[in-house]
Design a protein around this motif. Structure first.
Motif, PDB file in Angstrom:
ATOM      1  N   SER A   1       0.832  -1.200   0.000  1.00  0.00           N
ATOM      2  CA  SER A   1       0.000   0.000   0.000  1.00  0.00           C
ATOM      3  C   SER A   1       0.869   1.254   0.000  1.00  0.00           C
ATOM      4  CB  SER A   1      -0.917   0.005   1.224  1.00  0.00           C
ATOM      5  OG  SER A   1      -1.697   1.184   1.269  1.00  0.00           O
ATOM      6  N   TYR A   2       0.543   2.239  -0.865  1.00  0.00           N
ATOM      7  CA  TYR A   2       1.347   3.456  -0.923  1.00  0.00           C
ATOM      8  C   TYR A   2       0.514   4.731  -0.825  1.00  0.00           C
ATOM      9  CZ  TYR A   2       0.029   3.224  -5.911  1.00  0.00           C
ATOM     10  OH  TYR A   2      -0.669   3.152  -7.098  1.00  0.00           O
ATOM     11  N   TRP A   3      -0.807   4.638  -0.771  1.00  0.00           N
ATOM     12  CA  TRP A   3      -1.658   5.809  -0.540  1.00  0.00           C
ATOM     13  C   TRP A   3      -3.023   5.334  -0.076  1.00  0.00           C
ATOM     14  CZ3 TRP A   3      -6.353   7.318  -2.746  1.00  0.00           C
ATOM     15  CH2 TRP A   3      -6.804   8.601  -2.387  1.00  0.00           C
ATOM     16  N   SER A   4      -3.672   6.114   0.805  1.00  0.00           N
ATOM     17  CA  SER A   4      -5.018   5.770   1.246  1.00  0.00           C
ATOM     18  C   SER A   4      -5.813   7.048   1.489  1.00  0.00           C
ATOM     19  CB  SER A   4      -4.992   4.913   2.518  1.00  0.00           C
ATOM     20  OG  SER A   4      -4.531   5.663   3.621  1.00  0.00           O
ATOM     21  N   THR A   5      -7.119   6.909   1.503  1.00  0.00           N
ATOM     22  CA  THR A   5      -8.016   8.048   1.675  1.00  0.00           C
ATOM     23  C   THR A   5      -8.167   8.475   3.122  1.00  0.00           C
ATOM     24  OG1 THR A   5      -9.923   6.566   1.898  1.00  0.00           O
ATOM     25  CG2 THR A   5      -9.375   7.346  -0.324  1.00  0.00           C
ATOM     26  N   GLY A   6      -7.775   7.621   4.060  1.00  0.00           N
ATOM     27  CA  GLY A   6      -8.131   7.842   5.457  1.00  0.00           C
ATOM     28  C   GLY A   6      -9.527   7.299   5.707  1.00  0.00           C
ATOM     29  N   ASN A   7      -9.887   7.130   6.948  1.00  0.00           N
ATOM     30  CA  ASN A   7     -11.160   6.506   7.305  1.00  0.00           C
ATOM     31  C   ASN A   7     -12.371   7.366   6.941  1.00  0.00           C
ATOM     32  OD1 ASN A   7     -10.317   4.020   8.320  1.00  0.00           O
ATOM     33  ND2 ASN A   7      -9.899   4.858  10.351  1.00  0.00           N
ATOM     34  N   TRP A   8     -13.473   6.694   6.736  1.00  0.00           N
ATOM     35  CA  TRP A   8     -14.750   7.329   6.417  1.00  0.00           C
ATOM     36  C   TRP A   8     -15.345   7.925   7.689  1.00  0.00           C
ATOM     37  CZ3 TRP A   8     -17.275   9.005   2.381  1.00  0.00           C
ATOM     38  CH2 TRP A   8     -18.659   9.193   2.427  1.00  0.00           C
ATOM     39  N   THR A   9     -15.801   9.177   7.605  1.00  0.00           N
ATOM     40  CA  THR A   9     -16.353   9.855   8.776  1.00  0.00           C
ATOM     41  C   THR A   9     -17.876   9.824   8.812  1.00  0.00           C
ATOM     42  OG1 THR A   9     -16.503  12.001   7.658  1.00  0.00           O
ATOM     43  CG2 THR A   9     -14.407  11.457   8.716  1.00  0.00           C
ATOM     44  N   GLY A  10     -18.484   9.390   7.741  1.00  0.00           N
ATOM     45  CA  GLY A  10     -19.923   9.461   7.602  1.00  0.00           C
ATOM     46  C   GLY A  10     -20.322  10.370   6.461  1.00  0.00           C
ATOM     47  N   ASN A  11     -19.423  11.327   6.115  1.00  0.00           N
ATOM     48  CA  ASN A  11     -19.670  12.250   5.007  1.00  0.00           C
ATOM     49  C   ASN A  11     -18.510  12.326   4.023  1.00  0.00           C
ATOM     50  OD1 ASN A  11     -22.299  13.288   5.900  1.00  0.00           O
ATOM     51  ND2 ASN A  11     -21.114  14.227   7.577  1.00  0.00           N
ATOM     52  N   PHE A  12     -17.303  12.034   4.502  1.00  0.00           N
ATOM     53  CA  PHE A  12     -16.124  12.121   3.647  1.00  0.00           C
ATOM     54  C   PHE A  12     -15.008  11.289   4.267  1.00  0.00           C
ATOM     55  CE2 PHE A  12     -16.008  15.607   6.677  1.00  0.00           C
ATOM     56  CZ  PHE A  12     -14.717  15.557   7.172  1.00  0.00           C
ATOM     57  N   PHE A  13     -13.939  11.076   3.468  1.00  0.00           N
ATOM     58  CA  PHE A  13     -12.736  10.423   3.975  1.00  0.00           C
ATOM     59  C   PHE A  13     -11.841  11.482   4.611  1.00  0.00           C
ATOM     60  CE2 PHE A  13     -13.895   7.471   0.468  1.00  0.00           C
ATOM     61  CZ  PHE A  13     -14.043   6.314   1.227  1.00  0.00           C
ATOM     62  N   THR A  14     -11.186  11.116   5.719  1.00  0.00           N
ATOM     63  CA  THR A  14     -10.393  12.102   6.461  1.00  0.00           C
ATOM     64  C   THR A  14      -9.265  12.684   5.618  1.00  0.00           C
ATOM     65  OG1 THR A  14      -9.036  10.298   7.362  1.00  0.00           O
ATOM     66  CG2 THR A  14     -10.920  11.059   8.692  1.00  0.00           C
ATOM     67  N   GLY A  15      -8.757  11.927   4.661  1.00  0.00           N
ATOM     68  CA  GLY A  15      -7.675  12.413   3.809  1.00  0.00           C
ATOM     69  C   GLY A  15      -8.151  13.209   2.611  1.00  0.00           C
ATOM     70  N   ILE A  16      -9.490  13.264   2.382  1.00  0.00           N
ATOM     71  CA  ILE A  16     -10.039  14.014   1.241  1.00  0.00           C
ATOM     72  C   ILE A  16     -11.261  14.809   1.715  1.00  0.00           C
ATOM     73  CG2 ILE A  16     -10.669  13.878  -1.199  1.00  0.00           C
ATOM     74  CD1 ILE A  16      -9.720  11.048  -1.266  1.00  0.00           C
ATOM     75  N   PRO A  17     -11.070  15.796   2.577  1.00  0.00           N
ATOM     76  CA  PRO A  17     -12.223  16.569   3.059  1.00  0.00           C
ATOM     77  C   PRO A  17     -12.910  17.355   1.944  1.00  0.00           C
ATOM     78  CG  PRO A  17     -10.157  17.608   3.724  1.00  0.00           C
ATOM     79  CD  PRO A  17      -9.788  16.264   3.146  1.00  0.00           C
ATOM     80  N   GLU A  18     -12.209  17.599   0.828  1.00  0.00           N
ATOM     81  CA  GLU A  18     -12.777  18.377  -0.273  1.00  0.00           C
ATOM     82  C   GLU A  18     -13.953  17.682  -0.941  1.00  0.00           C
ATOM     83  OE1 GLU A  18      -9.714  17.343  -0.032  1.00  0.00           O
ATOM     84  OE2 GLU A  18      -8.378  19.069   0.154  1.00  0.00           O
ATOM     85  N   MET A  19     -14.123  16.375  -0.695  1.00  0.00           N
ATOM     86  CA  MET A  19     -15.190  15.642  -1.364  1.00  0.00           C
ATOM     87  C   MET A  19     -16.577  16.063  -0.877  1.00  0.00           C
ATOM     88  SD  MET A  19     -14.642  11.871   0.373  1.00  0.00           S
ATOM     89  CE  MET A  19     -15.867  11.062  -0.636  1.00  0.00           C
ATOM     90  N   THR A  20     -16.637  16.881   0.172  1.00  0.00           N
ATOM     91  CA  THR A  20     -17.931  17.396   0.641  1.00  0.00           C
ATOM     92  C   THR A  20     -18.377  18.616  -0.161  1.00  0.00           C
ATOM     93  OG1 THR A  20     -16.837  18.772   2.306  1.00  0.00           O
ATOM     94  CG2 THR A  20     -17.526  16.551   2.978  1.00  0.00           C
ATOM     95  N   ASN A  21     -17.487  19.199  -0.966  1.00  0.00           N
ATOM     96  CA  ASN A  21     -17.864  20.356  -1.779  1.00  0.00           C
ATOM     97  C   ASN A  21     -18.939  19.957  -2.794  1.00  0.00           C
ATOM     98  OD1 ASN A  21     -15.952  21.832  -0.417  1.00  0.00           O
ATOM     99  ND2 ASN A  21     -14.398  21.685  -2.027  1.00  0.00           N
ATOM    100  N   PRO A  22     -19.800  20.886  -3.169  1.00  0.00           N
ATOM    101  CA  PRO A  22     -20.923  20.559  -4.060  1.00  0.00           C
ATOM    102  C   PRO A  22     -20.492  20.396  -5.511  1.00  0.00           C
ATOM    103  CG  PRO A  22     -20.924  22.894  -3.557  1.00  0.00           C
ATOM    104  CD  PRO A  22     -19.836  22.300  -2.726  1.00  0.00           C
TER     105      PRO A  22
END
Length: 559
Positions: A203-224
């Motif tokens: 493994s060489y990259w991960s999103t981080g855990n799911w918070t219920g709305n987004f992955f901790t490593g990609i908070p931008e995915m909550t943008n519309p």
């Protein structure tokens, strides 16, 4: 046996054969250049080849776009030699219904769907849906017996889910869709995040855990944006992650994620005005991809005509693969002898890299480290710290060199520049002091109070297994070490002289953070009037038909 019983047996056997033949049928769905299209002609299924390739594949591609893009390939492991006489057949009996791709030059099918499990059925049919999903349906009740969305290749489309058994697997090269070395999957054993993996385990990259709305490593995915992400039953073996797409008043915007042959995951939308795919997100930086350049290969990034170059005195292990963009086999010495008393050391500057094993010792100068390295045919390089006198000799191989101008990393563990052992004839060029290469051994840890230790780098968990003393004495090559060559600060000048002016721009466009470009994204919604109708988004794609209930089976991922 009495004659009456014999006649009865043959009569019964004849009825069985007659029943089987009467209830078995084979229908040709595709043959040669014929295609099957989705209801609105967005996608088409056919037997296609790729540029510069003589192989043919059963594949689904966009039919509505000017750029022909394959989104799914069936027989990626076994291509067809010709388009002529290649057929896709639907076989239907009382006990099975499956698709098979055949060619007269092969005795077995090039590809076929698995046999559905469960009660028997009288008939089935095949459809290509408007979301790009090829489905095999029961004609009686419309139950999905099989669907291509359950066997993804390198593309991830709206409506397709990643699960414990369903992952993306890259193409080998841009013109070879056979399974590559990179995969995007739900990370076991918790299945609460996505990860990129090299060679099935690293493994060489991960999103981080799911918070219920987004992955901790990609908070931008909550943008519309145009996506609505959904994660069903996260942190369980039944986890399923996917997304749906919304559309604007200007209509449907084709979009997809792709796992590239070089190990990045990239996000695309179609730019109608340019007639091309617009990339507006990717992870990770290309030179952070594990195993990209292989042994003794240096990552140059997208600034160069080639992603990777070999250390001086080395050449590609696989010339054909290297020319096609597959650098994973790395480099070998041009002189096939692995050990020479005339060897020198190439100054690589400060680099981030991986290695096989490393030996620590104290020394007053780098020449001592060089002498020790030249005393073993297995030694491939060294670092020396002027301040601490710590000498590190590396054995086996060194790989995954990363250039700071490409990855934006900082200085490593203070161990000094890396000197790679090279044939003296290949050590005439050096490193431009203005082009730093970051130096930190992948997964390295500080070791205090140790004079000589042997440690092995475990790439799976980035931990070091430390043992002392050394398990064996390296094979001796010569008692007369070669004199270390002078400054080699010109090495990268050959590879980077045309690129130095672009470094600043590259760092901006290839940020280590989320690389979403609002202006590029907005262009995907341009209509002919030039306005940007970014309002009134509504759900576009209906979900794929529900699958027929089956018993849960464990399916090994394709690598």
């Amino acid at each position: 046996m009495p004659l009456s019983y014999t006649l009865f047996f043959f009569f019964f056997l004849q009825r069985i054969l007659t029943f089987t033949i009467a209830t078995s049928s084979t229908t040709i769905i595709l043959e040669g250049s014929t295609t099957l299209r989705s209801p609105n002609n967005t996608f088409e299924l056919g037997i296609f080849n790729l540029p510069s390739s003589n192989n043919f594949y059963l594949a689904i591609r966009y039919a509505s776009l000017s750029k022909q893009t394959l989104i799914w390939v069936a027989n990626r492991r076994q291509p067809s030699p010709t388009q002529t006489n290649t057929t896709l057949q639907l076989t239907n009996t009382t006990t099975t219904c499956h698709l098979s791709l055949t060619h007269p030059q092969t005795s077995l099918p090039l590809w076929q769907t698995p046999t559905p499990k469960g009660p028997s059925f009288s008939s089935c049919n095949v459809q290509l849906l408007e979301n790009g999903n090829l489905v095999l349906l029961s004609s009686e009740n419309g139950t999905v017996l099989w669907q291509s969305f359950d066997e993804p290749t390198d593309k991830w489309l709206p409506g397709m889910n990643l699960t414990r058994t369903q992952s993306l697997v890259s193409w080998k090269t841009e013109t070879d869709p056979s399974p590559g070395l990179y995969s995007l999957r739900l990370k076991p054993p918790d299945y609460g995040e996505l990860e990129l993996v090299f060679n099935g385990t690293d493994s060489y990259w991960s999103t981080g855990n799911w918070t219920g709305n987004f992955f901790t490593g990609i908070p931008e995915m909550t943008n519309p944006y145009i996506y609505r992400f959904h994660f069903e039953e996260p942190f369980t073996a039944a986890a399923s992650f996917g997304f749906t797409e919304t559309t604007s008043d200007s209509g449907f915007v084709p979009t997809m994620f792709r796992l590239e042959p070089h190990g990045q995951v990239q996000q695309y939308t179609w730019w109608k005005q340019a007639g091309a795919w617009n990339k507006f997100w990717f992870k990770p930086e290309v030179c952070q991809v594990r195993g990209l350049c292989g042994r003794f290969g240096v990552c140059e990034g997208h600034e160069s005509s080639e992603l990777c170059v070999c250390v001086d005195g080395f050449g590609p292990s696989d010339e054909v693969g290297w020319g096609n963009g597959d650098y994973t086999m790395g480099c070998v010495r041009k002189k096939m002898d692995s050990c020479d008393k005339r060897d020198g050391f190439q100054d690589m500057g400060l680099v981030k890299f991986g290695s096989g094993s490393v030996n620590f010792s104290k020394a007053k100068s780098r020449s001592f480290c060089e002498s020790k390295c030249l005393g073993s045919c297995e030694c491939v390089g060294l670092t020396f710290s002027e301040g601490s006198g710590l000498c590190k000799n590396f054995y086996g191989s060194v790989f995954d060199f990363q250039n700071v101008s490409s990855v934006g990393l900082g200085v490593g563990d203070g161990g000094g520049a890396l000197y790679v052992r090279v044939p003296r004839d290949g050590n005439e060029k050096g490193l431009d002091s203005k082009v730093l290469i970051v130096a930190v051994l992948v997964g390295s840890v500080a070791v205090l109070g140790v004079v000589v230790v042997q440690e092995s780098l475990d790439n799976n968990n980035n931990m070091l297994n430390i043992n002392t003393p050394m398990s064996k004495t390296p094979k001796s090559s010569s008692s007369s070490p070669a004199t270390s060559p002078g400054s080699t600060s010109r090495w990268l000048r050959r590879h980077n002289s045309n690129n130095n002016n672009h470094h600043h721009h590259h760092r901006q466009s290839l940020s280590a953070d989320f690389s979403y470009d609002p202006s590029s994204y907005a262009l995907n919604f341009e209509d002919d009037s030039g306005e940007l109708p970014l309002r009134n988004f509504s759900a576009r794609l209906p979900p794929s038909p529900p699958r027929r209930p089956t018993t849960t089976t464990s399916m090994a991922p394709c690598h």
